[in-house]
Design a protein around this motif. Structure first.
Motif: not given
Length: 108
Positions: A42-55
């Motif tokens: 869950l925490m990794a997925a939340r970090r991925a959401v944050r990192a995915s902004k713009g895509d």
């Protein structure tokens, strides 16, 4: 009416309360190792959401991972209790059968 203390837990242990809203707790029947692994995902997925902004595609994928982890933890999707009680996840506590309990909470 009382005001809930931060993260008060319902008497049946199914929800905690934040700003008057019920949030379903993690399934207590999960093994500790399984729960820990799912929380890491869950925490990794939340970090991925944050990192995915713009895509947009990456954002959709990351949000899907968050949802899958929360379902596996029992916080979304089918309820983890077996007594047939309905789910009040994300409902205001005052509008549920927990209203009397919630009204009795104080912030003193």
């Amino acid at each position: 009416m009382g005001k809930a203390l931060p993260y008060s837990e319902t008497p049946d242990g199914r929800y905690f309360v934040v700003k008057g809203r019920l949030w379903r707790k993690t399934n207590p029947n999960l093994s500790k190792p399984d729960e820990e692994q799912l929380v890491r995902e869950l925490m990794a997925a939340r970090r991925a959401v944050r990192a995915s902004k713009g895509d947009a595609d990456e954002t959709v994928s990351a949000r899907s991972r968050v949802d899958a982890a929360k379902i596996a933890l029992g916080e979304r999707g089918p309820v983890w209790w077996e007594d047939g009680a309905p789910d009040y996840n994300r409902h205001l506590a005052r509008n549920t059968p927990y209203s009397d309990w919630f009204a009795g909470l104080t912030d003193d």
